[in-house]
Design an enzyme around this catalytic site. Structure first.
Site, short mmCIF file in Angstrom:
data_model
loop_
_atom_site.label_atom_id
_atom_site.label_comp_id
_atom_site.label_asym_id
_atom_site.label_seq_id
_atom_site.Cartn_x
_atom_site.Cartn_y
_atom_site.Cartn_z
N LYS A 122 47.68 40.04 41.69
CA LYS A 122 49.06 40.56 41.63
C LYS A 122 49.91 39.82 42.66
O LYS A 122 49.41 39.24 43.63
CB LYS A 122 49.10 42.06 41.90
CG LYS A 122 48.60 42.51 43.28
CD LYS A 122 49.63 42.38 44.39
CE LYS A 122 49.06 42.79 45.75
NZ LYS A 122 49.97 42.44 46.88
N ASP A 166 46.36 50.03 46.60
CA ASP A 166 46.85 49.33 45.41
C ASP A 166 45.86 49.32 44.26
O ASP A 166 46.14 48.76 43.20
CB ASP A 166 47.29 47.90 45.75
CG ASP A 166 46.21 47.09 46.43
OD1 ASP A 166 45.16 47.65 46.77
OD2 ASP A 166 46.43 45.87 46.64
#
Length: 296
Positions: free
Chosen positions: A18, A146
């Site tokens: 990401k 996350d």
């Protein structure tokens, strides 16, 4: 002659990374976490690969990794397996090989994504012991802030410590990202401590959030109405000026916007045209650091 058991299933799973299109850091909570407002964007490159061999009956996990230093019980793949087993009782015998391509300490979420892939793999096979999406995300949050995003697997705005997720369209269909991964490694704990310390000092007026090459009129490149921004850039670029130079290089090569990802050290640029991105990739890799092209 000795006989060796055969796996009942062998699976090869890609592990995406990401970048953060926006990362605003708020106050530090009593538990040590910080409030954040971030826009997560999953990317197909660079990517780890998990090869999982499942054997009949219960057991434990045996992890091998292309980086032997990561073959520890503290690896998030192992921790995810054991947390899931403790929560559900489902503990298949697994042999796992992790081909590590997402650089460690780059702000790309490689370890968290590895853990999310492991959790999803187990939950898909746990039958009646499987957790609901809400409970699986709650378990993921105990392992890393996350990891719930990687379970979600789509672009999303995250608030709180990262656990409150709202899927969002960044409006970048057809674009490309070029991700540059310098050799520098940035420890997350250091970055947060450095940011907290910098905020305790008198601030200069007019902090520059400019992320584009349009210096003359100060036009900031925007994603869904908000300028690209990463609060960590000030402290990370001060400690690692070469990372700031990578950002400048991406902009000079035609990126519409560029930013540090997470706490770094990876820096990425967004390109409207694949041809421009491909040329930028060639120019960057020729000068040293690893770089990757990821279509959006």
């Amino acid at each position: 002659m000795a006989s060796f058991p055969c796996p009942i299933e062998e699976t090869l799973l890609p592990v995406p990374c990401k970048v953060n299109l926006r990362l605003a850091v708020g106050a530090r909570r009593p538990n040590g976490y910080h409030d954040i407002d971030t826009f997560f964007l999953p990317l197909p490159e660079p990517a780890d690969v998990l090869r999982l061999r499942r054997f009949d009956g219960p057991g434990d996990i045996d992890l091998q990794c292309s980086d032997p230093e990561l073959e520890t019980d503290d690896n998030l793949v192992v921790r995810a397996y054991r947390a899931y087993a403790a929560a559900t009782g489902y503990a298949p015998r697994l042999e796992v090989h992790l081909a590590k391509h997402i650089p460690h300490g780059a702000g790309l979420g490689g370890g968290s994504s590895d853990a999310a892939v492991m959790l999803r793999y187990l939950n898909d096979r746990a039958d009646e012991a499987a957790l609901s999406p809400v409970d699986l995300a709650a378990l993921a949050l105990t392992l890393g802030a996350d990891i719930p995003f990687f379970l979600l697997g789509v672009p999303a705005v995250a608030t709180g410590v990262g656990e409150t997720l709202i899927p969002a369209d960044p409006g970048l269909a057809g674009w490309c990202a070029v991700v540059v991964c310098p050799e520098a490694r940035v420890k997350t704990a250091w970055a947060y401590a450095a940011l907290d310390a910098s905020r305790a000092l008198p601030q200069k007026p007019g902090a520059n959030l400019l992320t584009t090459a349009f210096d003359a009129n100060k036009r900031a490149f925007c994603v869904t109405g908000a300028p690209m921004r990463n609060d960590f850039e000030s402290v990370v670029f001060a400690a690692h000026p070469e990372l700031g130079r990578v950002k400048e290089r991406l902009l000079a090569l035609g990126a519409a916007g560029a930013l540090l990802s997470g706490t770094g050290s990876a820096v990425f640029g967004l390109f409207r045209k694949r041809q421009t991105a491909t040329l930028a990739l060639a120019m960057l890799t020729g000068s040293g650091p690893r770089a990757y092209l990821a279509p959006l």
